[in-house]
Design an enzyme around this catalytic site. Structure first.
Site, short mmCIF file in Angstrom:
data_model
loop_
_atom_site.label_atom_id
_atom_site.label_comp_id
_atom_site.label_asym_id
_atom_site.label_seq_id
_atom_site.Cartn_x
_atom_site.Cartn_y
_atom_site.Cartn_z
N HIS A 127 -6.64 -5.87 2.77
CA HIS A 127 -5.30 -5.15 3.53
C HIS A 127 -4.76 -6.11 4.49
CE1 HIS A 127 -6.40 -0.98 2.62
NE2 HIS A 127 -7.73 -1.46 2.26
N ASP A 155 0.89 -1.13 0.18
CA ASP A 155 0.17 -0.10 0.16
C ASP A 155 0.89 1.13 0.17
OD1 ASP A 155 -1.59 2.34 0.92
OD2 ASP A 155 -3.34 0.57 1.33
N HIS A 162 -9.97 -5.74 -2.76
CA HIS A 162 -8.49 -6.06 -2.16
C HIS A 162 -8.71 -5.98 -0.66
CE1 HIS A 162 -9.53 -1.82 -2.29
NE2 HIS A 162 -8.98 -1.48 -1.02
P1 AMP Z 1 -9.82 1.11 0.31
O1 AMP Z 1 -10.38 1.23 -1.11
O2 AMP Z 1 -10.53 2.15 1.14
O3 AMP Z 1 -9.49 0.21 0.84
O4 AMP Z 1 -8.18 1.84 0.29
C1 AMP Z 1 -7.55 1.93 -1.09
C2 AMP Z 1 -6.06 1.75 -0.45
O5 AMP Z 1 -5.23 1.68 -1.68
C3 AMP Z 1 -5.62 3.06 0.32
O6 AMP Z 1 -4.94 2.47 1.55
C4 AMP Z 1 -4.68 3.33 -0.29
O7 AMP Z 1 -3.60 3.91 -0.01
C5 AMP Z 1 -4.16 2.30 -1.55
N1 AMP Z 1 -3.72 2.76 -2.71
C6 AMP Z 1 -4.52 3.52 -3.68
N2 AMP Z 1 -3.37 3.73 -4.68
C7 AMP Z 1 -2.57 2.84 -4.59
C8 AMP Z 1 -1.44 2.81 -5.36
N3 AMP Z 1 -1.33 3.39 -6.76
N4 AMP Z 1 -0.45 1.80 -5.01
C9 AMP Z 1 -0.55 1.26 -3.88
N5 AMP Z 1 -1.63 1.64 -3.18
C10 AMP Z 1 -2.52 2.25 -3.45
#
Ligand code: AMP
Length: 132
Positions: free
Chosen positions: A95, A29, A93
């Protein structure tokens, strides 16, 4: 239009890769809660995790389990915390977060680490993953 996570899995957008298989991809992330915070995705584009068909859904969690074991071996911690939120990126996704206490899972407390540290931790996770 492809999601940002599909572009990451396809290598069209850079990521710190931690693990990959035919159907799944894991990467750091970019705004982590802790060093080693990893996202695990299906390569198939599905927005909401509970809309994934059963076989792919079960495969995703089996892949995430393997990534979690590699992550715990690579990053010293008490547990690997697990969360599914999905409010920001419309591509399912999971975490995986190295944690030592409950407050380490606070999504209001994002951190950032230098690129070299991100690359190093991703490489360590991938090395452990490849041993499993
Ligand atoms: P959520 O959809 O609420 O679970 O959050 C999306 C997660 O994706 C967040 O923690 C962001 O920091 C992460 N994120 C968004 N864009 C990217 C990226 N290009 N590379 C890695 N992580 C990302």
């Amino acid at each position: 239009m492809a999601t940002i996570f599909s572009k990451i899995a396809a290598g069209e957008i850079p990521s710190y890769r931690c693990a990959e298989s035919e159907n799944y991809y894991a990467f750091l992330d970019i705004n982590p809660l802790a060093k080693g915070h990893t996202l695990v995705i299906p390569k198939q584009e599905v927005n909401y995790i509970f809309d994934i068909e059963d076989e792919n859904y079960q495969g995703l969690w089996a892949f995430a389990k393997k990534v979690a074991k590699a992550l715990k071996a690579a990053v010293p911690c008490e547990r690997i915390g697990v969360a599914v939120i999905g409010l920001e990126v419309p591509h399912a996704h999971i975490h995986l977060v190295p944690i030592n206490q409950e407050k380490d899972m606070d999504f209001r407390n994002k951190k950032s680490f230098p690129a070299e540290e991100m690359a190093a931790v991703a490489a360590r996770v991938e090395e452990e993953f490849n041993k499993l």
